[in-house]
Design an enzyme around this catalytic site. Sequence first.
Site, mmCIF file in Angstrom:
data_model
loop_
_atom_site.group_PDB
_atom_site.id
_atom_site.type_symbol
_atom_site.label_atom_id
_atom_site.label_comp_id
_atom_site.label_asym_id
_atom_site.label_seq_id
_atom_site.Cartn_x
_atom_site.Cartn_y
_atom_site.Cartn_z
ATOM 1 N N ASN A 9 0.861 -1.188 0.000
ATOM 2 C CA ASN A 9 0.000 0.000 0.000
ATOM 3 C C ASN A 9 0.894 1.233 0.000
ATOM 4 O O ASN A 9 1.463 1.593 1.021
ATOM 5 C CB ASN A 9 -0.898 -0.047 1.248
ATOM 6 C CG ASN A 9 -1.692 1.237 1.457
ATOM 7 O OD1 ASN A 9 -1.791 2.070 0.554
ATOM 8 N ND2 ASN A 9 -2.261 1.402 2.647
ATOM 9 N N LYS A 11 0.113 4.265 -0.314
ATOM 10 C CA LYS A 11 -0.538 5.461 0.258
ATOM 11 C C LYS A 11 -0.330 6.665 -0.681
ATOM 12 O O LYS A 11 -0.291 6.493 -1.889
ATOM 13 C CB LYS A 11 -0.023 5.715 1.678
ATOM 14 C CG LYS A 11 -0.182 4.459 2.547
ATOM 15 C CD LYS A 11 0.042 4.697 4.001
ATOM 16 C CE LYS A 11 -0.141 3.376 4.751
ATOM 17 N NZ LYS A 11 -0.017 3.509 6.202
ATOM 18 N N HIS A 94 -9.522 1.353 4.749
ATOM 19 C CA HIS A 94 -8.250 1.534 5.466
ATOM 20 C C HIS A 94 -8.472 2.504 6.634
ATOM 21 O O HIS A 94 -9.257 3.452 6.522
ATOM 22 C CB HIS A 94 -7.177 2.072 4.520
ATOM 23 C CG HIS A 94 -5.804 2.050 5.138
ATOM 24 N ND1 HIS A 94 -5.385 3.021 6.006
ATOM 25 C CD2 HIS A 94 -4.804 1.151 5.053
ATOM 26 C CE1 HIS A 94 -4.149 2.718 6.418
ATOM 27 N NE2 HIS A 94 -3.785 1.598 5.850
ATOM 28 N N GLU A 96 -6.857 4.909 7.671
ATOM 29 C CA GLU A 96 -6.632 6.326 7.333
ATOM 30 C C GLU A 96 -7.835 6.917 6.607
ATOM 31 O O GLU A 96 -8.147 8.094 6.777
ATOM 32 C CB GLU A 96 -5.341 6.462 6.506
ATOM 33 C CG GLU A 96 -4.106 6.240 7.386
ATOM 34 C CD GLU A 96 -2.909 5.650 6.677
ATOM 35 O OE1 GLU A 96 -2.860 5.657 5.432
ATOM 36 O OE2 GLU A 96 -2.002 5.150 7.379
ATOM 37 N N GLU A 166 -5.370 -4.728 10.816
ATOM 38 C CA GLU A 166 -4.328 -3.725 11.017
ATOM 39 C C GLU A 166 -4.598 -2.947 12.299
ATOM 40 O O GLU A 166 -5.364 -1.969 12.278
ATOM 41 C CB GLU A 166 -4.298 -2.738 9.849
ATOM 42 C CG GLU A 166 -4.035 -3.364 8.504
ATOM 43 C CD GLU A 166 -3.463 -2.356 7.520
ATOM 44 O OE1 GLU A 166 -2.334 -2.565 7.078
ATOM 45 O OE2 GLU A 166 -4.116 -1.344 7.233
ATOM 46 N N GLY A 172 2.655 2.404 10.873
ATOM 47 C CA GLY A 172 3.613 3.495 10.719
ATOM 48 C C GLY A 172 4.375 3.855 11.991
ATOM 49 O O GLY A 172 5.015 4.901 12.056
ATOM 50 N N SER A 213 3.484 -1.881 10.358
ATOM 51 C CA SER A 213 4.939 -1.913 10.551
ATOM 52 C C SER A 213 5.579 -3.242 10.161
ATOM 53 O O SER A 213 6.520 -3.695 10.814
ATOM 54 C CB SER A 213 5.300 -1.546 11.995
ATOM 55 O OG SER A 213 4.914 -0.218 12.280
#
Length: 262
Positions: A9, A11, A94, A96, A166, A172, A213
């Site tokens: 991904n 992003k 996702h 985000e 996730e 991250g 991560s």
Amino acid sequence: MRTPIIAGNWKMHKTIAEAIALVREMRRELNEIEGVEKVLCPPFTALAAVAELIRTTQIKLGAQDMHWEDQGAFTGAISPLMLKELCQYVIIGHSERRQYFGETDEGVNRKVKAALKHGLTPIICVGENLAQNEAGQTEAIVSAQVRAALQGLTAAQVKSLVIAYEPIWAIGTGKPATGSGANAIIGQVVRGTVSSLFGESAAQALRIQYGGSVSPESIAEFMTQPEIDGALVGGASLSAAKFVAITRIAAQSKQQGAKNRT
Ligand code: PGA
């Protein structure tokens, strides 16, 4: 046996020129890795260029989001009709998107149905945040997200899906979950919820990734777990060397994990 799936991904990273350079750098080595499905998810603007570069390879293409409508007055949005000319996969829900763009469980469900209708395989993201984790709400949150995302689907549709667990606190941060911790949530909560809704054969068929991560150093710990069928990789997928290493180690460690259990 479920075929493991490693998806990158990207992003909001990489111009078209940068995307072309990155794919050229990893394409040959990535394509040669067997036993794992390999998926790249660049931003919308780079999809067509990447599709052309991987056309003659085993590498698949995914988008990072989409609208649920086929077309219409939705300025700025991209529809499943547009994606299906280019992609096989689409990331949906996702964290985000949920956090910064107001994505709801209901919207995720609509998108999942729209993707399936057009022959795109959704990679549905679920996961708890740090506060929820610390408050002991992980199981309730993740189970509710899975239920909502899959509402109204048939068992046959569910078998074809990919879900990515996730935990938001691991995304991250450089601090992944533990292999055994992720395995427990994926097996008991994600697969368990699918089993209670759609039956055990659907639950055993669908693939569930871990994300958060993931690195060349941490991937083996996840892939040797029986319930984990791959990874959704963010930061490390922007490096050709790291993404190839993750994919290679994933293929090796999945085989090793299966051998160890027999
Ligand atoms: P990360 O992102 O690998 O950079 O933690 C994973 C993701 O958000 O899908």
